[in-house]
Design a protein around this motif. Structure first.
Motif, PDB file in Angstrom:
ATOM      1  N   GLY A 498       0.799  -1.225   0.000  1.00 61.37           N
ATOM      2  CA  GLY A 498       0.000   0.000   0.000  1.00 61.37           C
ATOM      3  C   GLY A 498       0.830   1.272   0.000  1.00 61.37           C
ATOM      4  O   GLY A 498       0.280   2.385  -0.025  1.00 61.37           O
ATOM      5  N   GLN A 499       2.116   1.161   0.021  1.00 61.64           N
ATOM      6  CA  GLN A 499       3.003   2.330   0.109  1.00 61.64           C
ATOM      7  C   GLN A 499       2.994   3.086  -1.225  1.00 61.64           C
ATOM      8  O   GLN A 499       2.996   2.444  -2.302  1.00 61.64           O
ATOM      9  N   THR A 500       2.987   4.405  -1.167  1.00 60.18           N
ATOM     10  CA  THR A 500       2.918   5.180  -2.423  1.00 60.18           C
ATOM     11  C   THR A 500       4.269   5.156  -3.117  1.00 60.18           C
ATOM     12  O   THR A 500       5.328   5.064  -2.475  1.00 60.18           O
ATOM     13  N   ILE A 501       4.169   5.290  -4.435  1.00 62.80           N
ATOM     14  CA  ILE A 501       5.388   5.242  -5.249  1.00 62.80           C
ATOM     15  C   ILE A 501       6.314   6.400  -4.879  1.00 62.80           C
ATOM     16  O   ILE A 501       7.539   6.247  -4.845  1.00 62.80           O
ATOM     17  N   THR A 502       5.710   7.567  -4.566  1.00 63.53           N
ATOM     18  CA  THR A 502       6.501   8.747  -4.242  1.00 63.53           C
ATOM     19  C   THR A 502       7.386   8.481  -3.020  1.00 63.53           C
ATOM     20  O   THR A 502       8.603   8.766  -3.020  1.00 63.53           O
ATOM     21  N   ALA A 540       3.371  10.350 -10.254  1.00 59.47           N
ATOM     22  CA  ALA A 540       2.524   9.508  -9.387  1.00 59.47           C
ATOM     23  C   ALA A 540       1.603  10.357  -8.517  1.00 59.47           C
ATOM     24  O   ALA A 540       1.998  11.404  -8.002  1.00 59.47           O
ATOM     25  N   SER A 541       0.356   9.848  -8.399  1.00 53.80           N
ATOM     26  CA  SER A 541      -0.613  10.479  -7.502  1.00 53.80           C
ATOM     27  C   SER A 541      -0.559   9.737  -6.162  1.00 53.80           C
ATOM     28  O   SER A 541       0.053   8.667  -6.068  1.00 53.80           O
ATOM     29  N   PRO A 542      -1.209  10.261  -5.140  1.00 55.60           N
ATOM     30  CA  PRO A 542      -1.210   9.528  -3.861  1.00 55.60           C
ATOM     31  C   PRO A 542      -1.818   8.134  -3.976  1.00 55.60           C
ATOM     32  O   PRO A 542      -1.560   7.260  -3.143  1.00 55.60           O
ATOM     33  N   ALA A 543      -2.601   7.898  -5.037  1.00 50.48           N
ATOM     34  CA  ALA A 543      -3.227   6.570  -5.189  1.00 50.48           C
ATOM     35  C   ALA A 543      -2.304   5.575  -5.882  1.00 50.48           C
ATOM     36  O   ALA A 543      -2.615   4.387  -5.973  1.00 50.48           O
TER      37      ALA A 543
END
Lengths: 608, 407
Positions: A498-502, A540-543
């Motif tokens: 679930g970790q964001t790419i950012t 990348a978005s937060p999703a």
């Protein structure tokens, strides 16, 4: 190796993957055959079909029992034959007439030499190295003529009074029987290599009336590993062989010693002294054989005709004064355990037996070194015990107890099989009370022998014969390289699905070169593509979570205590593997790469 | 190493040429091979059974023959030759308990080989802890080696309670007797009393020899009453047996029945009567009887005369003893005895008039008081100055007898 989400312990390593179980491949018996007349031939056919429908490993166990029983029977005949020869040549008394004592071993030596040169060319020696050579060089092939030769020549040599024993030849006889059966049954080469040690264990077990010791010796000296594939068969063969032998020769222990208890812990020091003496005596015997054998080998070929006879003459001359040194010497050991000899006589007997055994063995007379080793150990132990009793009368161990411990001590020091030595003492005496002294004493003797004689007896003999057999002692004592020797605790970033790419990209930028390991759930690890993460990060978005990046998996994982050999097997084409905790499959302890693995191998000290 | 020798050794070691596929044995089906294996196994089994049977027969014959030789040597009183023969028999039947036991017994008989014998016996004991014979041999060795009393007793008791194949009751009795003798010889009187009493309880009344042995042991543990019963019973079977007479006489003497004792000792043959012990008891009996003023059938004059003699003797003994012991330090008991003698001596002087011939004959209470003082004096003198001889000893014995104390 454990892969993906498979539960621990369920991965099965097939030893013979190419072989499918016979039961699954065998065509079903047609219905029409079931109504055929019930003749003997038909019943035999059905029965043998049933036998061969067994899976190969079960059939191997069945064979082990068959080999055990056959070896047991042959060893019974062998032991009886030795006694018959002994009674015929030396007479029924413990103190035979002088003429017989001199002439019997000399003339028998001539007969043995002729048989060994013209009829049975491979019978010289004890039989242990020959069996090892069969396993590691000849694909388990032991010629049956050697079995017959060993049977006949050993019985003549030992029965006539040569200072040798019947145990090692029994080991080779068992291996030969197994080898013959295996060849006739057209077993695979792999099975043929395995079946010789199975027979060896059966032969030794029957000769010693000691199944555990036989199994341990074969594992310690012949096979070298506790391989599950062969252990069951070795045990079965040894047990069935001993049961067979006992049916004919009785189940009595070889020696009977009264039970005792160590009253004070300080008494253990007495056995440390015995261990020191045993270690030194083992070294003397080892060095004596190791020094003299190459020299004798350089003698002209014609001397081979006379070497056993000359040895017989020397032993006969010793026997005129000290007949106790002749033959295997078990009755003498039993007598000394009941305190028949004073310590000076015991020391003399030990010294003479070391000399006589060396002479017999070096002459090339077929026969084993186990029994003489036991004899020397018993005499030495008895002497040390008597001397210690003189100075410390309160010692609880009797002279018999010291003799028993001495047996194990010399066995461990001379043959360098300490575990076998400990169990052998228990089995030979049927007495558990001496276990602690035996352990202490054998370890001291083993350490001394190991320190001052780097190469064990059987390896030394093989090297003198120009053979390079694997050193089981080295194999046993070699330190294995484990995953923890090559793994690195740094250089990895654990990523949650679930970790964001950012976030991941920021971590990756902060740790250049670190691999990204995606923990899908405990025990399910994937390798995240770092380049793809970096590519996705700017937009990348937060999703956008880790799941959306490219990844490979599931990765095989390792534990830090696994060997590097296992790591290499798991490595395959993976650039990196996770090393995780056995306690928590979701906890990363480090990573391992092929380069680090090879580096660890290079750094390891070479084998001696 | 020379190349040729390497080649030769390679040829000699177990690196035989593996036969090539073409040169190998003819290929049979597995079924056929298995069938041949089974047939070979059956044949081998039969052969081994036959060989083993012949072997065992031969070996047992040889073992028995050596054993018989050992037995003959033992009977001929040659234990060292017997040991050699037994050892040979054990080569062929190493676990046979009978051979081991006989070897151990022969080793014991040789002397100075107790350790070896004990080793064999201990192994046998582990196998048969309830064997009476093994326990007995171990007890004898423990006794001879001077092991602790508890060890000796343990083995003897195990032997007594153990199994005996032949005549167990009689053998157990013999073993207990041996134990009693060991205890008596080693001064273990307290333990011996228990064992001798048990021995007496288990002795059949119709066996005179065993009754005699028990009676003699009862004398040693000073169980006079029980010994008297036994010797009296024995004398009913044979009134002239010197051993019975001697035992009965001894018991009677120790119980203070000096007349009876003299009667028994007088019946002994001269050779036995002249032994120092019997002579001592007989003389003492005569003296006591001669000095005893209470003897029935005496006239008053005789009684008075004996009493007066006794008073004189006691007074003289007290004076002599006091003089001997004056000026030296004494134990409490001796001091007490000396004090008593002083008092008695004073009493003799004070009562000189009351204890004259006429009063002693007329007043029995004065007679008794005087004799009591005599006996007290002799007893105290015995404590302070040791046992006396002659009349004094007779009076001392008489005093003990009167007070009901055995000698």
């Amino acid at each position: 190796m454990v892969v993906g989400k498979k539960p621990l312990g369920t991965t099965k390593l097939s030893t013979t993957p190419q072989e499918m179980p016979a039961a699954e491949n065998e065509p079903a018996v047609p219905q029409s055959e079931a109504i055929e007349p019930d003749t003997f031939a038909r019943r035999w056919e059905v029965w043998t079909h049933e036998i061969f429908r067994m899976r190969e490993d079960r059939f191997f166990l069945f064979l082990a029992v068959l080999i055990g029983v056959m070896s047991g029977l042959v060893v019974v005949c062998f032991r009886i034959f030795i006694e018959w020869v002994q009674i015929t040549l030396l007479g029924p008394s413990l103190a035979p007439p002088v003429m017989r004592v001199v002439l019997a071993p000399t003339l028998a030596g001539m007969v043995v030499a002729l048989l060994a040169i013209y009829v049975f060319p491979h019978v010289r020696g004890s039989g242990v190295n020959q069996t090892k050579a069969a396993v590691y060089i000849s694909n388990g092939y032991v010629p049956f003529i050697t079995v017959i030769g060993k049977f006949v020549t050993c019985a003549i040599a030992i029965g006539s009074g040569q200072s040798l024993g019947p145990e090692d030849p029994s080991l080779q006889i068992g291996a030969g029987i197994a080898s013959l059966i295996g060849r006739r049954l057209r077993l695979s080469t792999e099975k043929l290599r395995l079946i010789a040690p199975v027979g060896a264990a059966a032969g030794l077990a029957a000769a010693f009336n000691a199944p555990i010791s036989a199994v341990l010796f074969v594992i310690e000296e012949v096979i070298g590993t506790w391989s599950a594939g062969v252990l069951g068969a070795v045990v079965l063969a040894a047990v069935s062989s001993v049961v067979t032998m006992r049916a004919f020769l009785g189940a009595d222990s070889l020696f009977s010693v009264p039970p005792f208890r160590v009253a004070r812990p300080g008494e253990m020091l007495a056995y440390v002294v015995l261990g020191l003496a045993g270690g030194i005596a083992s070294l003397i015997l080892l060095k004596w054989i190791g020094w003299a054998r190459p020299k004798i080998k350089t003698w002209p070929h014609w001397t081979l005709y006379f070497q056993p006879a000359a040895a017989g003459l020397v032993i006969g001359l010793i026997g005129t004064k000290v007949p106790q040194v002749m033959g295997a010497g078990y009755p003498i050991v039993d007598q000394m355990m009941h305190g028949q000899f004073v310590w000076k006589v015991l020391l003399l007997l030990a010294a003479l037996k070391i000399f006589a055994t060396g002479v017999s063995f070096l002459s090339g007379s077929p026969g084993g070194t186990f029994a003489p080793t036991l004899f020397i150990g018993a005499m030495l132990g008895g002497a040390i015990g008597a001397i210690e009793h003189h100075f410390f009368p309160s010692l609880t161990g009797t002279v018999g107890t010291f003799a028993l411990v001495g047996i194990g001590t010399l066995f461990a020091g001379f043959l360098r099989t300490p575990i076998t030595a400990v169990f052998m003492v228990i089995e030979l005496s049927g007495n558990y009370t001496a276990i602690l002294p035996v352990i202490i004493s054998t370890m001291v003797a083993y350490t001394i022998s190991r320190t001052y004689q780097k190469v064990p007896l059987f390896d030394l003999l093989a090297r003198q014969d120009g053979l390079v057999l694997p050193s089981i002692e080295e194999k046993r004592e070699m330190l294995s390289l484990d995953v923890e020797d090559a793994m690195s605790a740094e250089g990895s970033i654990v990523v949650e699905p679930g970790q964001t790419i950012t976030t991941i990209a920021k971590q990756a930028e902060a740790n250049p070169g670190a691999v990204l390991l995606l923990r899908v759930n405990p025990g399910n690890w994937w390798l995240l593509d770092r380049d793809d993460v970096m590519r996705l990060a700017p937009d990348a978005s937060p999703a956008t979570t880790a799941i959306l990046a490219k990844s490979k998996g599931p990765l095989p994982y390792l534990f830090r205590d696994q060997t590097l050999a296992e790591a290499l097997q798991s490595m395959g084409d993976w650039p990196v593997l996770p090393v995780i905790s056995r306690e928590d499959l979701g906890k990363l302890e480090g990573i391992i790469t092929l380069a680090e693995t090879l580096k660890a191998f290079r750094k390891a000290p070479p084998a001696e | 190493m020379r190349y040729s020798s390497v080649v030769a050794s390679r040829a000699n070691l177990a690196t035989p040429k593996i036969p090539s596929a073409n040169a190998g044995p003819r290929i049979y089906s597995r079924e056929a091979v298995l069938l041949s294996c089974c047939i070979a196994l059956i044949l081998l089994l039969g052969f081994t059974a036959l060989v083993s049977r012949i072997y065992h027969m031969k070996v047992h014959t040889m073992a028995d023959s050596w054993f018989a030789q050992g037995e003959a040597n033992m009977k001929a009183g040659n234990p060292s030759a017997a040991v050699a023969a037994y050892r040979n028999s054990l080569v062929y039947s190493p676990e046979k308990p009978l051979y081991q036991l006989h070897l151990a017994q022969a080793l014991v008989a040789m002397g100075d080989h107790d350790a070896q014998a004990q080793s064999y016996l201990q192994v046998l004991w582990v196998q048969s802890p309830g064997s009476g014979e093994i326990n007995l041999e171990l007890a004898r060795i423990a006794a001879r080696r001077g092991d602790g009393l508890s060890d000796v007793l343990r083995y003897y008791h195990s032997a007594i309670d153990g199994e005996w194949s032949e005549n167990p009751v009689a053998t157990r009795w013999q073993v207990r007797r041996e134990l009693c003798e060991y205890l008596l010889a080693h001064g273990q009187i307290r333990q011996a009393r228990i064992e001798v009493t048990s021995l007496a309880d288990n002795t059949p009344a119709d066996d005179s020899a065993r009754e005699l042995a028990v009676g003699q042991m009862l004398l040693k543990i000073e169980d006079w009453t029980r010994a008297q019963t036994i010797f009296r019973a024995l004398l009913t079977t044979d009134r002239t047996n010197p051993k019975y007479l001697e035992g009965a006489g001894t018991v009677a003497f120790e119980l203070g029945q000096y007349g009876v004792a003299r009667e028994y000792f007088d019946k002994l043959p001269p050779a036995l009567r002249d032994t120092p012990e019997v002579t001592r008891m007989l003389e003492a009996s005569h003296q006591v009887l001669a000095a005893n003023p209470y003897l029935s059938g005496l006239s008053t004059a005789d009684r008075v005369r004996r009493a007066e003699n006794a008073i004189s003797a006691a007074a003289a003994r007290a004076q002599s003893c006091i003089q001997t012991q004056s000026g030296t330090t004494h134990s409490v008991a001796v001091q007490g005895a000396l004090a008593k003698m002083h008092l008695n001596l004073e009493q003799f002087q004070r009562m000189q008039k009351d204890w004259n011939g006429r009063n002693l004959g007329s007043f029995p209470d004065r007679f008794d008081a005087a004799m009591t003082a005599v006996f007290d004096t002799e007893s105290a003198a015995a404590v302070a100055c040791g046992e006396s001889q002659g009349a004094d000893r007779a009076l001392w014995l008489l005093g003990k007898s009167r007070s009901g104390q055995p000698n």
